[in-house]
Write a protein that holds these residues in place. Structure first.
Motif, PDB file in Angstrom:
ATOM      1  N   LYS A  85      -9.453  -4.038   6.971  1.00 23.80           N
ATOM      2  CA  LYS A  85      -8.606  -3.256   6.048  1.00 23.80           C
ATOM      3  C   LYS A  85      -9.196  -3.133   4.644  1.00 23.80           C
ATOM      4  O   LYS A  85      -8.584  -2.521   3.770  1.00 23.80           O
ATOM      5  CB  LYS A  85      -7.224  -3.904   5.942  1.00 23.80           C
ATOM      6  N   PRO A 143       1.817   5.429  -0.342  1.00 24.45           N
ATOM      7  CA  PRO A 143       1.295   6.645   0.282  1.00 24.45           C
ATOM      8  C   PRO A 143       0.403   7.463  -0.635  1.00 24.45           C
ATOM      9  O   PRO A 143      -0.353   8.304  -0.164  1.00 24.45           O
ATOM     10  CB  PRO A 143       2.575   7.430   0.626  1.00 24.45           C
ATOM     11  N   ASN A 169      -1.179  -0.302   8.268  1.00 18.34           N
ATOM     12  CA  ASN A 169      -2.487  -0.077   8.871  1.00 18.34           C
ATOM     13  C   ASN A 169      -3.445   0.630   7.938  1.00 18.34           C
ATOM     14  O   ASN A 169      -4.589   0.899   8.308  1.00 18.34           O
ATOM     15  CB  ASN A 169      -2.326   0.751  10.160  1.00 18.34           C
ATOM     16  N   ASP A 170      -2.995   0.983   6.743  1.00 18.59           N
ATOM     17  CA  ASP A 170      -3.854   1.702   5.808  1.00 18.59           C
ATOM     18  C   ASP A 170      -4.975   0.809   5.304  1.00 18.59           C
ATOM     19  O   ASP A 170      -4.805  -0.403   5.122  1.00 18.59           O
ATOM     20  CB  ASP A 170      -3.043   2.214   4.616  1.00 18.59           C
ATOM     21  N   THR A 171      -6.122   1.417   5.062  1.00 22.96           N
ATOM     22  CA  THR A 171      -7.245   0.697   4.465  1.00 22.96           C
ATOM     23  C   THR A 171      -7.036   0.631   2.963  1.00 22.96           C
ATOM     24  O   THR A 171      -6.828   1.653   2.315  1.00 22.96           O
ATOM     25  CB  THR A 171      -8.570   1.421   4.772  1.00 22.96           C
ATOM     26  N   VAL A 210       0.853  -1.185   0.000  1.00 19.88           N
ATOM     27  CA  VAL A 210       0.000   0.000   0.000  1.00 19.88           C
ATOM     28  C   VAL A 210       0.883   1.227   0.000  1.00 19.88           C
ATOM     29  O   VAL A 210       1.626   1.472   0.946  1.00 19.88           O
ATOM     30  CB  VAL A 210      -0.933   0.014   1.232  1.00 19.88           C
TER      31      VAL A 210
END
Length: 900
Positions: free
Chosen positions: A567, A512, A542-544, A510
């Protein structure tokens, strides 16, 4: 000397200004009433993106310095207010979606008496447009398009005599029946009129025409049908020796009849768009006299012409000016010839979805200005080489899918273009992976599906471009492993299905830069991916993950479904069916509140359906069939799932009865609970399935989920006419109830006859008693009905003969294994025929003894052959199903032996 005098005068004016305390850069502040008008206007709407945060007297006391405001330097009067949102494109997707102003337009704007320019387009202003805007008598430019506004009348236009540009696109003008007369009478200076998607109603024809300055007219997408009198358009060039009309857009209006005489005599036209209307006429010879024409779009009009005739007409005097030719879906035939070389300045060529055949001429490669070409969905058959692209240095979009074309280029070929969108689906490109793609540094969309590639994907392919968003490499024989989906890429749609990929699923990184609108559909189905789902679904960080649709169906994945769905909050479509996944359905799936389609069928799942799925209120389709789920069918599947259309739970180990709560699913069209160990009665509330009662299925749209750019069709495999049939884009037409192979008892409820839209009803292999409902013949759309292997009694209702659909499907097998009589079965009590049956039975017993073993053996063989092997011989789908079932049984046996 004159220059010196002018300079002295200028210096004197500067001194005068300085003596009055003014600087060269100063300007008059905006009047207080103008400032208050803007502040009151601001109170009426929501600005989540803080676009107009500068509208604050405490930070900027001078409103002339506020965002979107332009004032007169000398007087301070507000002359221009521009709060528009740019048109949608892929570069400003996020900014457009998050920058819209919401609310209502305050009439206080009418206090800006000196306003000349007002643009509020592209926002979400709603409600009634205040008529007080007609007090802005100095207004020359007004754009309120692409909002949610409506008007009761357009009479307020009478206060805008200086208006030159009017754009009310997407505004509801259905109540303004005299729109044409008012525009013609009240706006004599009008140069541009944009009224697309306005729900315009046809009015009486104009007797006198005042629109002598009109240069651009856009009335697209108003569905005039044949009621609109277009003769007034042809009058726009008859007032003077020359006309001003240059742009005419009437696309998407279902216009019918003869429009040639009204349109093709306007010699001043530079842009003409009549696409997606319904006239059945050929391109007239008069079109060749439009010598100023730069763009013509007749897509969707059934011209029924040879493509060479089209080129012949347009090459009379406009061939050197034409920049855009669009004839998609025009029922064109014939072959492409070297006539193309006459259109030297052509930038756009759209000939897709026709019946054009033959070879692609190499002259295409000489049109050095070409930027966009679409020749897809035709009957083209030829070899395409480097010559076809020789001078296309400006090409950025080429689409040619679904033809019988062969790309044969040198392995070291370097194309002269840097393309963004490339669609070569169904071309013969393989067997090697196209190495020339490595030279394309700006590629965003690529389709090389079904192109006979039997190679591995080279590592450099994944690093082609940071903008690469859509890739379709499906239906090839590409093999190897995919280690990761690179962090630098931004996906809308990736389809690698129906290949030979193997090994573990790729890892997800994932990045940025990935926001909630930058991931669409990742499709890795129908490959040989194996192992656990954990590393794919439970990625690091931890990003969705902003993914809308995910399909991993029909692989060799095993292990449990990980419990980390928190997530994946943007998921709308999830397909994990056709694997070897075991364990329970994880509770965290209940956090997928946007989920619309959930397919977990044909796995090894056990346990109960978790209560947490009650939170997935947007579900349209649930398919948990062919598992080992147990417990009861949840009672919460009622008002919690108001949108549910498909519920398939067949071949599980449920206990209990069919809960009455299911009857609250009024949108349900497919209910399959077969082979699920259910008992009890069929609920009498079954007639509450409203979608199975209404007989208007043909008017309903396909079940489609929007995954940003790529739409995803819902699909389902159901048993109809004794065989598994898979439905996709026609699934909306299917109506089915299958409760077969359970332990249901009691009578068939009379309410079942209310399901008059039902096509398939299967209640076989239960313990149902009583009679068949007398009025069952009211179900006139029924195609297959199976009541066999129950304990039904009495005669078959005569109303069944009134069923006008496929009566041949209602043969004896539909009623076998019951105590029924009457057509198509033999005699009934009271008919006198039962005596004959008894006498025949006595006669048999009086005859010589028969060894029933030898009689039954050949009968059993014949029956077994045709019931089991027969379908395998004559039906390819049965053979595929048999193969999959036998393979599954082999793996189960393998796993069982492996435990020892």
């Amino acid at each position: 000397m004159a220059i010196i005098i002018i300079l002295l005068i200028f210096l004197a004016k500067v001194d005068a200004n300085l003596s009055n305390g003014m600087s060269l850069n100063s300007h008059a502040a905006c009047p207080e009433n103008g400032k208050q008008a803007l502040l009151n206007f601001k109170k009426g709407f929501i600005d989540e993106a803080n676009r107009i945060a500068s509208w604050d007297p405490h930070h900027h006391p001078d409103c002339c310095r506020w965002f979107g405001v332009v004032c007169d330097n000398m007087t301070g009067h507000i002359l221009s207010l521009n709060l528009s949102v740019p048109p949608l494109d892929e570069d400003n997707l996020i900014s457009r979606l998050t920058s819209k102003l919401e609310g209502k337009i305050n009439p206080c704007l009418s206090n800006l008496k000196h306003l000349r320019f007002l643009d509020l387009s592209g926002n979400q202003f709603e409600g009634l447009l205040p008529y007080q805007l007609g007090n802005l008598s100095n207004l020359q430019y007004l754009n309120l398009g692409d909002n949610g506004l409506y008007v009761q009348s357009l009479q307020w236009l009478s206060g805008l005599p200086l208006l030159k540009h009017l754009d009310l696109s997407s505004m509801d003008l259905s109540r303004a029946s005299n729109w044409l007369q008012l525009v013609n009478t009240l706006l004599p200076s009008l140069e541009e009129l944009h009224l697309s998607l306005c729900q315009l109603v046809p009015g009486p024809p104009l007797l006198n025409l005042n629109l002598s300055s009109l240069a651009i007219l856009d009335l697209s997408y108003n569905d005039f049908s044949n009621q609109m009198d277009l003769r007034w358009v042809s009058k726009l060039n008859s007032l003077y020796n020359f006309s001003t009309l240059q742009v005419l857009r009437l696309y998407g209006n279902e216009l019918q009849g003869d429009i040639s005489s009204a349109i093709f005599n306007i010699r001043t036209l530079s842009e003409l768009d009549l696409s997606w209307n319904d006239p059945e006429e050929k391109l007239p010879r008069a079109a060749g006299k439009l010598c100023k024409l730069r763009s013509i779009d007749l897509s969707g009009i059934r011209l029924n012409q040879d493509i060479s005739h089209i080129f012949e007409i347009l090459s009379v005097c406009s061939s050197l000016r034409l920049e855009s030719l669009a004839f998609s879906s025009c029922q064109l035939s014939g072959q492409l010839t070297d006539q193309l070389e006459h259109f030297k300045n052509l930038k756009e060529l759209f000939l897709d979805s026709n019946s054009i055949s033959g070879p692609i001429p190499t002259s295409l490669g000489q049109l050095a200005n070409l930027e966009w070409v679409d020749i897809g969905n035709n009957l083209l058959e030829s070899v395409v080489s480097e010559k076809h692209f020789a001078n296309l240095t400006k090409l950025w979009d080429f689409r040619g899918s679904n033809n019988s074309l062969v790309l044969r280029v040198n392995p070291n070929w370097v194309p002269p273009f840097q393309i963004l969108d490339l669609d070569l689906g169904s071309w013969q490109i393989g067997p090697s992976f196209p190495l020339w793609l490595r030279s394309q540094k700006h590629l965003e969309y690529l389709d090389i599906s079904n192109s006979r590639i039997s190679d591995v994907i080279p590592r450099w392919f994944w690093g082609l471009s940071t903008q690469f968003r859509d890739g379709n490499l499906s239906r090839n024989q590409i093999s190897g492993q995919i280690q990761y989906l690179p962090q630098s890429q931004v996906y809308f749609f990736v389809d690698l299905s129906f290949n030979n990929f193997s090994g573990p699923l790729p890892r997800i990184s994932v990045g940025p830069n990935m926001g909630p609108f930058f991931a669409g559909f990742v499709k890795l189905s129908n490959n040989y991916f194996s192992g656990s789902l954990f590393h794919f679904l439970c990625y690091q960080g931890n990003d969705t993950l902003p993914m809308v649709a995910l399909s991993l169906a029909n692989n060799l994945l095993s292990g449990e479904i990980p419990d980390c769905w928190i997530k994946w909050q943007y998921l709308r479509v999830l397909r994990l069916d056709g694997n070897r996944v075991s364990g329970k359905i994880p509770i965290s799936m209940g956090t997928l509140t946007k989920l619309q389609s959930l397919h977990l069928h044909n796995n090894r799942l056990h346990g109960e359906i978790p209560l947490s799925l009650k939170n997935c209120t947007n579900l349209v389709a649930i398919n948990f069939g062919e598992n080992e789920l147990n417990g009861h069918i949840p009672g919460w599947m009622d008002h919690s799932l108001p949108n549910l259309i498909i519920l398939i739970l067949r071949s599980n180990k449920f206990g209990g009865n069919i809960p009455d709560h299911l009857c609250a699913l009024s949108s349900l069209k497919i209910l399959d609970l077969s082979n699920s160990h259910l008992f009890g009665c069929i609920p009498r509330c079954i007639s509450n399935f409203a979608a199975m009662v209404r007989r208007n299925a043909s008017r309903e749209r396909s079940i489609i989920y929007n995954a940003n750019i790529e739409d995803v069709y819902e699909y389902a495999s159901v048993v109809m006419k004794g065989q598994f049939l898979e439905y996709g884009n026609t699934l909306n037409l299917v109506r089915l109830v299958d409760l077969s192979r359970n332990n249901l008892s009691g009578e068939i409820p009379q309410e079942v006859v209310n399901l008059q839209a039902l096509q398939t009803l299967n209640l076989s292999q239960n313990h149902l008693t009583g009679k068949i409902p007398k009025l069952i013949g009211a179900m006139i759309l029924i195609e297959t009905m199976d009541l066999s292997q129950n304990q039904l009694t009495g005669s078959i209702p005569e109303s069944i003969s009134g069923m006008t659909t496929q009566l041949q499907s209602f043969n004896e097998s539909c009623y076998a294994g019951n105590h029924l009589c009457g057509p198509p079965l033999k005699g009934c009590r009271g008919s006198g025929k039962e005596t004959d049956v008894k006498n025949r039975a006595k006669g048999i017993r009086k005859g010589r003894e028969i060894n029933w073993f030898y009689v039954s053996m050949p009968l059993g063989f014949v029956t077994g052959f045709w019931c089991v092997l027969g379908p395998l011989v004559f039906d390819r789908r049965w053979r595929i199903t048999y193969y999959r079932v036998s393979t599954e049984m082999w793996w189960k046996a393998y796993d069982f032996v492996g435990k020892f």
